[in-house]
Write a protein that holds these residues in place. Structure first.
Motif, short mmCIF file in Angstrom:
data_model
loop_
_atom_site.label_atom_id
_atom_site.label_comp_id
_atom_site.label_asym_id
_atom_site.label_seq_id
_atom_site.Cartn_x
_atom_site.Cartn_y
_atom_site.Cartn_z
N MET A 1 0.73 -1.22 -0.12
CA MET A 1 -0.14 -0.04 0.08
C MET A 1 0.81 1.17 -0.06
SD MET A 1 -3.25 0.82 0.33
CE MET A 1 -4.46 2.32 1.02
N THR A 2 0.65 1.95 -1.04
CA THR A 2 1.72 3.39 -1.08
C THR A 2 1.05 4.37 -0.76
OG1 THR A 2 1.22 3.57 -3.57
CG2 THR A 2 3.05 2.23 -2.69
N VAL A 3 -0.33 4.37 -0.79
CA VAL A 3 -1.17 5.66 -0.34
C VAL A 3 -2.20 5.21 0.79
CG1 VAL A 3 -2.92 7.40 -1.15
CG2 VAL A 3 -1.04 6.46 -2.68
N SER A 4 -1.87 5.98 1.77
CA SER A 4 -2.74 5.57 3.07
C SER A 4 -3.60 6.69 3.65
CB SER A 4 -1.79 5.05 4.02
OG SER A 4 -1.05 6.32 4.31
N ASN A 5 -4.13 6.46 4.50
CA ASN A 5 -4.88 7.37 5.56
C ASN A 5 -4.22 8.08 6.33
OD1 ASN A 5 -7.44 6.75 3.99
ND2 ASN A 5 -7.68 5.01 5.54
N ALA A 6 -4.78 9.15 7.03
CA ALA A 6 -3.94 10.00 7.94
C ALA A 6 -3.10 9.10 8.94
CB ALA A 6 -4.87 11.21 8.46
N ASN A 7 -1.99 9.92 9.13
CA ASN A 7 -1.27 9.41 10.45
C ASN A 7 -0.39 10.72 10.79
OD1 ASN A 7 1.19 8.65 11.95
ND2 ASN A 7 0.76 6.36 10.92
N HIS A 8 -0.55 11.18 12.21
CA HIS A 8 -0.10 12.26 12.83
C HIS A 8 1.57 12.42 12.93
CE1 HIS A 8 -3.96 13.91 13.32
NE2 HIS A 8 -4.55 12.71 14.28
N SER A 9 1.88 11.16 12.56
CA SER A 9 3.44 10.97 12.69
C SER A 9 4.03 11.13 11.38
CB SER A 9 3.90 9.75 13.50
OG SER A 9 3.58 8.83 12.62
N SER A 10 3.30 11.29 10.23
CA SER A 10 3.85 11.47 9.03
C SER A 10 4.86 13.02 8.79
CB SER A 10 2.82 11.52 7.75
OG SER A 10 2.08 12.67 7.89
N ILE A 11 5.70 12.83 7.73
CA ILE A 11 6.65 13.94 7.50
C ILE A 11 5.75 14.67 6.19
CG2 ILE A 11 8.85 14.56 6.53
CD1 ILE A 11 9.45 11.43 7.65
N PRO A 12 6.03 15.97 6.66
CA PRO A 12 5.22 16.96 5.75
C PRO A 12 6.23 17.28 4.60
CG PRO A 12 6.18 18.29 7.52
CD PRO A 12 6.15 16.70 8.01
N LEU A 13 5.56 17.31 3.34
CA LEU A 13 6.22 17.43 1.85
C LEU A 13 5.84 18.75 1.47
CD1 LEU A 13 5.20 14.19 0.18
CD2 LEU A 13 7.57 14.71 1.11
N GLN A 14 6.64 19.75 1.32
CA GLN A 14 6.39 21.28 0.90
C GLN A 14 6.89 21.23 -0.61
OE1 GLN A 14 7.98 24.43 3.29
NE2 GLN A 14 7.43 26.05 1.57
N LEU A 15 5.97 21.63 -1.61
CA LEU A 15 6.41 21.84 -2.85
C LEU A 15 6.78 23.03 -3.16
CD1 LEU A 15 3.44 19.67 -4.66
CD2 LEU A 15 5.43 18.66 -3.57
N LEU A 16 7.96 23.47 -3.78
CA LEU A 16 8.30 24.67 -3.86
C LEU A 16 9.09 24.78 -5.36
CD1 LEU A 16 9.31 27.18 -2.13
CD2 LEU A 16 11.41 26.12 -2.13
N HIS A 17 8.43 25.76 -5.81
CA HIS A 17 8.80 26.33 -7.20
C HIS A 17 9.91 26.99 -7.23
CE1 HIS A 17 4.50 25.37 -8.22
NE2 HIS A 17 5.01 24.91 -9.39
N ALA A 102 -4.30 16.81 -7.07
CA ALA A 102 -3.87 15.96 -5.76
C ALA A 102 -4.03 14.39 -6.42
CB ALA A 102 -5.13 16.31 -4.60
N THR A 103 -5.27 14.16 -7.05
CA THR A 103 -5.46 12.92 -7.62
C THR A 103 -4.16 12.28 -8.43
OG1 THR A 103 -7.96 13.08 -7.47
CG2 THR A 103 -6.98 11.26 -8.89
N ARG A 104 -3.83 13.43 -9.16
CA ARG A 104 -2.65 12.99 -10.14
C ARG A 104 -1.16 12.79 -9.44
NH1 ARG A 104 -4.92 17.58 -13.91
NH2 ARG A 104 -6.21 16.26 -15.59
N PHE A 105 -1.28 13.53 -8.29
CA PHE A 105 0.18 13.43 -7.71
C PHE A 105 0.06 12.08 -6.74
CE2 PHE A 105 2.61 14.08 -3.58
CZ PHE A 105 3.59 14.63 -4.27
N ALA A 106 -1.09 11.93 -6.26
CA ALA A 106 -1.02 10.53 -5.62
C ALA A 106 -1.06 9.24 -6.56
CB ALA A 106 -2.47 10.50 -4.71
N ALA A 107 -1.56 9.46 -7.62
CA ALA A 107 -1.56 8.36 -8.76
C ALA A 107 0.03 8.11 -9.07
CB ALA A 107 -2.49 8.64 -9.93
N GLY A 108 0.70 9.50 -9.41
CA GLY A 108 1.91 9.28 -9.77
C GLY A 108 2.80 8.70 -8.50
N TRP A 109 2.59 8.90 -7.34
CA TRP A 109 3.27 8.42 -6.16
C TRP A 109 3.21 6.84 -6.24
CZ3 TRP A 109 5.69 10.65 -1.74
CH2 TRP A 109 5.74 9.80 -0.77
#
Length: 462
Positions: A1-17, A102-109
């Motif tokens: 499983m590569t896409v999951s439900n929320a977990n408060h210990s997860s690491i944030p990803l900040q997208l930056l141009h 968001a859907t495309r990003f998760a599908a790409g993941w």
């Protein structure tokens, strides 16, 4: 499983141009600025900056999104590249994206985490998970992941384990999963059902040729028919290929794999169409009963074809399947095939060649491909080359005497077997990624699946 439900210990990803980098940098404390400078990070596309916490584990990740682009389509490949480069852990996007992005990003993941390890001994298992981004369609993410995995697994499997029989079984399993009607026409039964070209191409192989015929959906809905070239291995026949040219010929069933994956997405999404899938499956082998240069073959449409080259076999199996499909006068007829090296010469491996009898349909498909980062390029059905298929003893030849415009001439050959479909699309694709790219390892590439699925949704879902 590569896409999951929320977990408060997860690491944030900040997208930056890139154009946001200096402003972001100025807002950071000195250790972070120094860390970015040490790693030469300037938010270039597919670059990442892991910011460590007190325990040395990543506390947050800054993801280079490259130059700002108001269009959303590249979020798929951004997600694919990112999933492959992060350490084990669970991650989430630190900010919201538009729902489609968001859907495309998760599908790409999910796409980027694919590995083909059927023939490897078990190694260390990775666990890099993404919390489903806000607004993302979980069903769509899984639908796209499953379809791409199906196509890639089929194409990556070598021919000793992906015979016409094995490929047909994979298609039947998909049909059964969705309650679709299906049948398989095998060996000499192809002759009884007026499919002589498929039989001729595959009869010399140890595993008999066959045609898988799948039907699904309400008969009152618009008819959409998919045809996919399923040459499970291509020696070239008696016009045998050089050894180097055979190395990738396990992928010559890529068109069938793409058509089957697309069919799976259509059925899984319950699109309001009456779907038919026709997959001719053969091995182009050499034996005493192999078809020969100079032979004249019959076809389902009644046209006779002189064999100018046995290595132009894909169009021969497709012509029977297309003629069968065309008899129903479908609203839309699509064939996908790893058909010609000429298409690769013209467009390279990353751009499938698109041919169509309908300008509006072609434009819609091209737009869908652009939006889904699943591009293709339209090529002309240039009638000036029609006479290149002439034969002195049959209705037509399967190749041209010249060495020019090979992909166009192959498309013109196929068009002769499509008379009644309201619109026809032919895709000459490569189905393979030959170089390492972020999120895309060397191996099978299910080109056009996402684009065609998006197009079908736009066309038929009101």
């Amino acid at each position: 499983m590569t896409v999951s439900n929320a977990n408060h210990s997860s690491i944030p990803l900040q997208l930056l141009h890139e154009d946001e980098f200096e402003q972001w940098r100025a807002a950071q404390d000195e250790p972070v600025r120094n860390w970015a400078a040490t790693h030469g990070f300037k938010a270039e596309r597919n670059k990442t900056l892991l910011l460590p916490g007190p325990q040395g584990r990543p506390e947050r990740v800054i993801v280079g999104a490259g130059k700002h682009n108001p269009r959303e389509e590249m979020s798929f490949w951004l997600g694919a590249a990112l999933a492959d480069r992060l350490p084990d852990g669970q991650y989430h996007l630190a900010h919201a994206l538009p729902a489609n992005a968001a859907t495309r990003f998760a599908a790409g993941w999910g796409y980027g985490q694919y590995r083909f390890e059927r023939y490897r001994r078990g190694g260390p298992q990775r666990s890099v998970q993404l919390q489903l981004p806000e607004g993302a369609d979980a069903s769509e993410v899984e639908r796209l992941r499953s379809a791409s995995t199906l196509a890639r697994d089929l194409v990556n499997t070598p021919a000793n384990d992906m015979s016409p029989e094995a490929l047909a079984q994979a298609a039947v399993e998909v049909a059964r999963r969705y309650g679709a009607r299906h049948r398989v026409v095998i060996g000499d039964d192809l002759l009884k059902e007026r499919l002589p070209a498929i039989h001729a191409v595959g009869r010399a192989a140890a595993v008999a040729p066959r045609l898988v015929d799948i039907e699904w959906g309400d008969s009152s809905h618009p008819k959409v028919t998919l045809v996919g070239k399923g040459v499970c291995f291509d020696t070239g026949g008696l016009d045998i290929k050089p050894g180097a040219s055979m190395l990738l010929m396990k992928k010559d069933m890529g068109g069938a794999a793409v058509a089957l994956a697309l069919a799976q997405t259509v059925m899984d999404a319950k699109l309001p169409v009456r779907l038919r899938v026709l997959l001719p499956m053969v091995e182009n082998s050499i034996a005493g009963n192999a078809f020969r240069p100079g032979d004249v073959l019959g076809t389902r449409k009644g046209l006779t074809v002189e064999v100018g080259n046995t290595d132009a076999e894909g169009r021969l199996i497709l012509c029977d399947a297309l003629a069968l499909a065309d008899e129903e006068q479908p609203d839309l007829l699509i064939d996908t095939a790893t058909l010609t090296g000429a298409a690769r010469v013209a467009l390279g491996p990353e751009l499938p060649a698109l041919y169509s009898t309908d300008d509006d349909v072609a434009d819609e498909v091209l737009r869908a491909g652009g939006a889904e980062a699943d591009p293709m390029w339209r090529m002309p059905l240039w009638t000036g080359y029609d006479d290149e298929l002439s034969s002195k003893i049959a209705d037509m030849n399967n190749v041209s005497a010249s060495g020019f415009s090979g992909s166009i001439i192959a498309a013109l050959f196929l068009r002769r077997f499509v008379s009644h479909a309201r619109a026809w699309l032919h895709l000459d694709l490569y189905a393979w990624n030959g170089k390492e790219r972020p999120g895309r390892p060397v191996g099978a590439e299910p080109q056009t699946v996402r684009a065609l699925y998006a197009f079908l949704k736009q066309r038929y879902v009101r």
